[in-house]
Design a protein around this motif. Structure first.
Motif, PDB file in Angstrom:
ATOM      1  N   ALA A 162       1.006  -1.290   0.201  1.00 53.47           N
ATOM      2  CA  ALA A 162      -0.019  -0.060   0.068  1.00 53.47           C
ATOM      3  C   ALA A 162       0.877   1.276   0.053  1.00 53.47           C
ATOM      4  O   ALA A 162       0.295   2.461  -0.437  1.00 53.47           O
ATOM      5  N   THR A 163       2.066   1.149   0.638  1.00 54.75           N
ATOM      6  CA  THR A 163       2.852   2.261   0.474  1.00 54.75           C
ATOM      7  C   THR A 163       3.920   2.400  -0.813  1.00 54.75           C
ATOM      8  O   THR A 163       5.013   3.021  -0.905  1.00 54.75           O
ATOM      9  N   ASN A 164       3.422   1.541  -1.851  1.00 50.95           N
ATOM     10  CA  ASN A 164       3.945   1.654  -3.028  1.00 50.95           C
ATOM     11  C   ASN A 164       5.405   0.922  -3.143  1.00 50.95           C
ATOM     12  O   ASN A 164       6.524   1.586  -3.643  1.00 50.95           O
ATOM     13  N   LEU A 184       8.600  -5.463  -1.851  1.00 54.19           N
ATOM     14  CA  LEU A 184       8.910  -6.580  -0.810  1.00 54.19           C
ATOM     15  C   LEU A 184      10.560  -7.058  -1.194  1.00 54.19           C
ATOM     16  O   LEU A 184      11.127  -7.139  -0.454  1.00 54.19           O
ATOM     17  N   ASN A 185      10.525  -7.168  -2.359  1.00 57.32           N
ATOM     18  CA  ASN A 185      12.004  -7.811  -2.677  1.00 57.32           C
ATOM     19  C   ASN A 185      12.973  -6.679  -3.104  1.00 57.32           C
ATOM     20  O   ASN A 185      13.891  -6.852  -3.957  1.00 57.32           O
ATOM     21  N   ARG A 186      12.910  -5.557  -2.528  1.00 55.41           N
ATOM     22  CA  ARG A 186      13.846  -4.478  -2.644  1.00 55.41           C
ATOM     23  C   ARG A 186      14.123  -4.086  -1.091  1.00 55.41           C
ATOM     24  O   ARG A 186      14.647  -3.074  -0.655  1.00 55.41           O
ATOM     25  N   ASP A 187      13.511  -4.824  -0.128  1.00 57.46           N
ATOM     26  CA  ASP A 187      13.323  -4.280   1.333  1.00 57.46           C
ATOM     27  C   ASP A 187      14.088  -5.136   2.215  1.00 57.46           C
ATOM     28  O   ASP A 187      13.854  -5.216   3.618  1.00 57.46           O
ATOM     29  N   ASN A 232      13.011   6.256  -4.720  1.00 55.90           N
ATOM     30  CA  ASN A 232      13.287   4.942  -5.115  1.00 55.90           C
ATOM     31  C   ASN A 232      12.695   4.030  -3.854  1.00 55.90           C
ATOM     32  O   ASN A 232      13.210   4.348  -2.733  1.00 55.90           O
ATOM     33  N   GLU A 233      11.722   3.469  -4.219  1.00 57.27           N
ATOM     34  CA  GLU A 233      11.071   2.495  -3.073  1.00 57.27           C
ATOM     35  C   GLU A 233      10.525   3.399  -1.813  1.00 57.27           C
ATOM     36  O   GLU A 233      10.906   2.972  -0.640  1.00 57.27           O
ATOM     37  N   GLY A 234      10.205   4.533  -2.147  1.00 64.09           N
ATOM     38  CA  GLY A 234       9.790   5.528  -1.087  1.00 64.09           C
ATOM     39  C   GLY A 234      10.688   6.120  -0.440  1.00 64.09           C
ATOM     40  O   GLY A 234      10.154   6.733   0.559  1.00 64.09           O
ATOM     41  N   HIS A 235      11.639   6.333  -0.971  1.00 63.65           N
ATOM     42  CA  HIS A 235      13.159   6.998  -0.264  1.00 63.65           C
ATOM     43  C   HIS A 235      13.531   7.998  -1.389  1.00 63.65           C
ATOM     44  O   HIS A 235      13.286   7.713  -2.549  1.00 63.65           O
TER      45      HIS A 235
END
Length: 455
Positions: free
Chosen positions: A41-43, A46-49, A326-329
């Motif tokens: 939901a926060t876009n 998971l395979n970058r986290d 990138n990924e919310g950052h």
């Protein structure tokens, strides 16, 4: 299958993505009719986290892994990209004898695991292969690479954490049923193999967890020249001139190419070498960072009283803030740092993180700001880039006059700067800032990375 091996299965990891189910999710995937969404939901994917641990799901996975200490972690995905004959591709860092942070584990996966998986899949009519990362999806014969080996992905994290980790990519253009059955065969054979040879694998895990390399290669880039030629079972294709794009586009024909493609394969090389310190010190006001280290299983000592320690601190030279997220950052990179010795007082709640521990390599990659997998690189220390104090021109200008009169070396340096840099010479604010930086009023914590290091 369960008599001699335990299976912990997470059927749905991205809960938000699963709930966003519909017929218009992934147009480049063949079935099922209704599919979930790739991101949370926060876009975030998971395979970058696996390193930054933003998402509750990944934090829960880490808790599960450190609680049960699995002999094997299998991360199951569906691919993007080019078409080919393989329906189940999988891989791990260190495959085919290349460098790995967990060399003993990689050797066991090469020698015991991979052949057993190939044999079982082929016996059931599947076509297994190594992970496929095409250099150019519109020109598939241009070649393949290794995907970059980054620790933000499960296979890269597994190598750094010394957890045997397999990344499965079932081919998105193969029928849904075929992908499911291929995964079933894979997991079935993995359970059989672990029942028979878990002792050898556990010995490899123990050997890798005992490693304490003095230097860690990091920030891998693709090689400019191929390391080998990889035989490849391709699918026939043609190109056509697209009215929509105004350029040639590829059309896959769905038929196996009778000729085995000989694909140039490009490996990766490190662009940074990190030296292993003895200890890191993380200040207590960064509880978010401390908590993520704990979730990673990093061992640490928490201070119950302030402690003054002789440490090296890193001064960041010209860090760059990314122009895109990138990924919310908002990523931040720094290629140059200066080491400064300080006697630094760490308050109650700060942590002392020794690197002489199984998760020591992971701690180094997370805490060294030059590492592109670090908390800093993900933009999680933006405060060090902010100036919080300043000086008015009416205060610094007369002070600068006194400094020039009192210090001939300073006067010579200023005059040399004026002569060498016309833009600086014409900028009154920049000239006064030059003097401000040379006064004791200047903020000495500006661009000073707050994590201390003992060497």
């Amino acid at each position: 299958l369960l008599d001699r091996a335990n299976l912990i299965l997470i059927p749905i990891l991205s809960v938000d993505g699963h709930e966003r189910t519909g017929p218009y999710s992934r147009p480049n995937q063949r079935g099922p009719r209704n599919q979930g969404w790739r991101h949370t939901a926060t876009n975030q994917n998971l395979n970058r986290d696996f390193m930054k641990l933003d998402q509750a799901e990944m934090q829960a996975v880490m808790g599960l892994i450190h609680k049960y200490q699995p002999d094997l972690y299998v991360d199951i995905h569906v691919t993007d990209g080019i078409d080919y004959q393989y329906d189940v591709t999988f891989g791990y860092n260190g495959e085919d004898g290349v460098w790995s942070r967990s060399p003993a584990i990689a050797q066991w996966l090469d020698a015991a695991f991979k052949p057993a998986m190939y044999e079982a899949l082929e016996a059931q009519g599947h076509i297994p292969g190594e992970l496929v990362f095409a250099i150019d999806d519109r020109d598939p014969k241009k070649g393949l690479n290794d995907g970059g080996l980054g620790e933000r992905f499960s296979n890269g994290w597994g190598s750094a954490a010394h957890v045997p980790t397999i990344l499965i990519e079932n081919h998105s253009l193969k029928p849904h049923e075929q992908r499911v059955l291929g995964t079933y065969v894979f997991l079935e054979q993995a359970l059989k193999l672990l029942a028979e040879k878990s002792g050898d694998l556990r010995a490899a895990i123990a050997a890798d967890r005992a490693l304490r390399p003095a230097e860690l290669p990091a920030n891998f880039d693709s090689d400019e020249t191929p390391s080998r030629t990889r035989p490849f079972k391709g699918i026939r294709y043609e190109t056509f001139d697209s009215v929509a794009s105004g350029r040639p586009e590829i059309r896959w024909l769905g038929q196996p190419d009778a000729e085995l493609w000989q694909m140039p394969f490009y490996g990766s090389h490190p662009t940074l070498t990190l030296k292993r310190p003895t200890v890191y010190w993380v200040p207590s006001y960064r509880q978010d960072v401390i908590e993520r280290l704990r979730i990673h299983g990093v061992q640490m000592e928490t201070l119950d009283a302030p402690r003054t320690v002789a440490v090296d601190m890193l001064r960041l030279v010209d860090p760059k803030v990314s122009a895109r997220t990138n990924e919310g950052h908002v990523p931040i990179s720094v290629s140059d740092v200066r080491t400064e010795a300080h006697d630094w007082t760490f308050p109650i709640g700060s942590v002392r993180v020794p690197t002489d521990q199984p998760m020591g390599d992971l701690a180094i990659l997370l805490l060294e700001p030059q590492s592109n997998e670090s908390f800093f690189a993900w933009g999680m220390f933006p405060e060090v880039l902010n100036r919080v104090e300043y000086i008015e021109a009416y205060a610094i200008a007369p002070l600068a006059e006194k400094m020039l009169a009192a210090d001939p070396a300073l006067k010579s340096a200023f005059e040399a700067k004026l002569a060498a840099d016309p833009a600086f010479a014409a900028d009154g604010d920049a000239r006064l800032a030059w003097f401000y930086e040379r006064t004791p009023f200047y903020d000495q914590r500006y661009r000073l990375y707050p994590v201390g290091r003992e060497n």
